[in-house]
Design a protein around this motif. Structure first.
Motif, short mmCIF file in Angstrom:
data_model
loop_
_atom_site.label_atom_id
_atom_site.label_comp_id
_atom_site.label_asym_id
_atom_site.label_seq_id
_atom_site.Cartn_x
_atom_site.Cartn_y
_atom_site.Cartn_z
N PRO A 125 -42.48 10.13 78.49
CA PRO A 125 -42.44 10.81 77.28
C PRO A 125 -43.46 11.92 77.12
CG PRO A 125 -43.88 9.03 76.94
CD PRO A 125 -43.39 8.96 78.45
N VAL A 126 -43.11 13.00 76.20
CA VAL A 126 -44.08 13.94 75.82
C VAL A 126 -44.85 13.44 74.52
CG1 VAL A 126 -42.90 16.04 76.87
CG2 VAL A 126 -42.29 15.18 74.44
N TYR A 127 -46.09 13.79 74.47
CA TYR A 127 -46.64 13.37 73.31
C TYR A 127 -46.58 14.79 72.16
CZ TYR A 127 -48.33 9.89 76.34
OH TYR A 127 -48.21 9.05 77.09
N ILE A 128 -46.31 14.53 70.98
CA ILE A 128 -46.20 15.52 70.00
C ILE A 128 -47.11 15.02 68.79
CG2 ILE A 128 -43.80 16.35 70.77
CD1 ILE A 128 -42.47 14.79 68.72
N ARG A 129 -47.31 16.01 68.00
CA ARG A 129 -47.84 16.05 66.70
C ARG A 129 -47.15 16.50 65.74
NH1 ARG A 129 -53.68 15.31 67.20
NH2 ARG A 129 -54.39 14.73 69.31
N PRO A 137 -37.75 11.74 75.76
CA PRO A 137 -38.25 10.79 74.82
C PRO A 137 -39.64 11.20 74.26
CG PRO A 137 -38.37 9.58 77.07
CD PRO A 137 -37.49 10.83 77.23
N ALA A 138 -40.18 10.99 73.20
CA ALA A 138 -41.39 11.63 72.79
C ALA A 138 -42.20 10.54 72.15
CB ALA A 138 -41.11 12.90 71.83
N ILE A 139 -43.59 10.65 72.07
CA ILE A 139 -44.32 9.68 71.00
C ILE A 139 -45.05 10.83 70.20
CG2 ILE A 139 -46.19 8.18 71.07
CD1 ILE A 139 -45.45 7.03 73.71
N THR A 140 -44.94 10.47 68.94
CA THR A 140 -45.73 11.19 68.00
C THR A 140 -47.13 10.69 67.73
OG1 THR A 140 -43.47 11.83 66.93
CG2 THR A 140 -45.60 12.14 65.65
N LEU A 141 -47.85 11.41 68.24
CA LEU A 141 -49.50 10.63 68.03
C LEU A 141 -50.18 10.89 66.80
CD1 LEU A 141 -51.00 12.39 71.43
CD2 LEU A 141 -50.00 10.10 71.04
N SER A 142 -49.95 11.89 66.06
CA SER A 142 -50.58 12.10 64.91
C SER A 142 -49.81 13.02 63.66
CB SER A 142 -51.92 13.02 64.80
OG SER A 142 -51.37 14.13 65.38
#
Ligand SMILES: [Zn+2]
Length: 461
Positions: free
Chosen positions: A395-399, A193-198
């Motif tokens: 999750p990893v944090y992606i942009r 899973p991933a969270i898109t930060l920006s």
């Protein structure tokens, strides 16, 4: 799959088959927003959602007419003294051509192995459906929700969200919330899973350089007059230094610097730079000095010429000094750069470096705000806990280097922090033939969303 909640799990198990049938029903509606002949289908999809939201136990569900495709709204507001989350998704889809590349008809969903194939299965009907199912299952299992929810499901996301901002502005009070959750993004790699930060914003401009009324003979006039194409090239060359830094004074003033945590998160992403380069067929990757490729392509601002023209472009040679030359130039922006302010700096700098002997004008073609919700924001952390609980890994944090304009709208019009928690596989073929969603992700996403509501009870209000 780790158990989230026994009563919820029982409810979800019991309704698995009807849930799949409902998902397929929703996907069968060809809600292509860009094509006028599908306007009735978009409306049908909106009304289908109103019925599904109502059946799930959500309240005040309605398809709001906007002048374009309706916006679907619903809420559940009985969690006294608890935060309110605004959920956004879109029920419209991209056109399906080229049709002959689909292995099955785009609006006849089929499950093949772990995949469900159909236009919208991932982007974004699958994620919208998961939200409706999550709320319905929680309400059925518990008779209540831990937080207040407001839903905004748009029907014009794939065709520029033409009517959304005006509606958000008009309904500011009704849409008051503490955080916005958008499920219209995906994973970075595999099933993690991933969270898109920006997301980046945009400033788009055009430079026009005008010399004489008509092209001149370069033999008769060359050496005596300024050449608009040369002048334009000189200005463009002046916009960036050899270190990749943009030379517009003040350009970086408002950039929120990457924290150590941000840089560590980006550096820990599974990203093979050599493979990225070789897939592009390029001899080298270049960019702003002092930053990694992943940082440059999403977390740093850019300036690129998008098009440049002027003078003779035909076969062979024609000895002229062009009468005029032009370029389209855009900047991808990061928080907290303001596109209007960046344009003013751009215009002033171009005018300053414009060579004499020609008339240079700079016009603004448009812009959009960037958005960022930091890693340490409580809503980001609530989403991280929910994803880890449901998927069994953090999750990893992606942009995202591009833009989702609606994020900026929620941030600027409704003044909400925006959390981008999306569930689609990275190779889901969104906007392409054979779009698919992983059925395991779909099922797990419902648990993650339900868990997100439990994790959101202490969000700042
Ligand atoms: Zn989408």
């Amino acid at each position: 799959m780790p158990t989230i909640d026994a009563a919820l799990e029982t409810q979800l198990d019991r309704t698995k088959d009807t849930r799949l049938e409902s998902y397929k029903d929703f996907l069968r509606i060809p809600s292509i927003s860009a094509l006028p002949e599908h306007a009735d289908d978009c409306r049908a999809a909106a009304h289908w959602l109103v019925d599904a939201l109502t059946a799930a136990g959500l309240e005040n569900a309605e398809a709001v007419e906007t002048g374009g495709h309706p916006i679907v709204y619903a809420d559940w507001l009985h969690a006294a003294d608890a935060p309110t989350v605004l959920v956004y998704g879109h029920y419209d889809v991209q056109p399906v051509d080229p049709l002959d590349l689909w292995t099955s008809p785009p609006f006849e969903p089929v499950v093949v192995g772990d995949r469900i194939l159909a236009r919208g299965a991932a982007d974004d009907k699958g994620q919208v459906h998961a939200h409706v199912m999550a709320a319905g299952a929680l309400l059925a299992a518990r008779g209540t929700l831990p937080i207040n929810l407001k839903y905004v499901f748009e029907g014009e996301e794939e065709s520029s969200s033409i009517h959304l901002d005006r509606w958000l502005e008009a309904e500011r009070d009704k849409l008051a919330a503490d955080v916005a959750l958008i499920s219209d993004t995906g994973f970075f790699e595999g099933n993690r899973p991933a969270i898109t930060l920006s997301l980046r914003g945009l400033m788009y401009a055009q430079i026009d350089v005008v010399g004489t009324a008509v092209d001149l003979h370069s033999g008769s006039y060359g050496g005596a007059v300024q050449n608009p194409a040369n002048a334009l090239a000189q200005m463009i060359a002046g916009l960036k230094g050899p270190d990749g830094r943009i030379r517009i004074p003040g350009f970086y003033d408002d950039v929120v610097a990457l924290s150590e945590a941000d840089r560590t998160a980006l550096a820990s992403l599974p990203f093979d730079e050599a493979e990225y380069q070789s897939n592009l067929g390029l001899p080298a990757l270049v960019g702003e000095a002092g930053f990694t490729t992943l940082e440059r392509r999403a977390a740093r601002p850019t300036l690129d010429v998008n098009g440049i023209w002027g003078g003779f472009q035909g076969e062979g040679s024609k000895t002229i000094i062009p009468a005029h030359a032009h370029a389209k130039v855009s900047c991808r922006l990061v928080t907290a750069q303001d596109p209007d302010k960046i344009f003013e700096g751009f215009r002033a700098y171009v005018e300053e470096i414009a060579p004499p002997g020609v008339t240079t004008t700079v016009q603004y073609l448009g812009g959009g705000l960037p958005s960022l919700t930091p890693i340490d924001h409580p809503a980001t952390q609530a989403a991280a806990r929910a994803l880890e609980a449901a998927f069994g890994q953090a999750p990893v944090y992606i942009r995202e280097g591009g833009s989702i304009p609606v994020c900026a709208s929620f941030a600027s019009i409704l003044e909400l922090p925006v959390v981008l928690m999306g569930f689609t596989p990275p190779d889901e073929n969104a906007h392409a033939p054979n779009e698919w969603m992983d059925m395991r992700n779909y099922e797990t996403s419902i648990r993650a969303i339900a868990r997100m509501w439990d994790e959101s009870v202490d969000l700042p209000r």
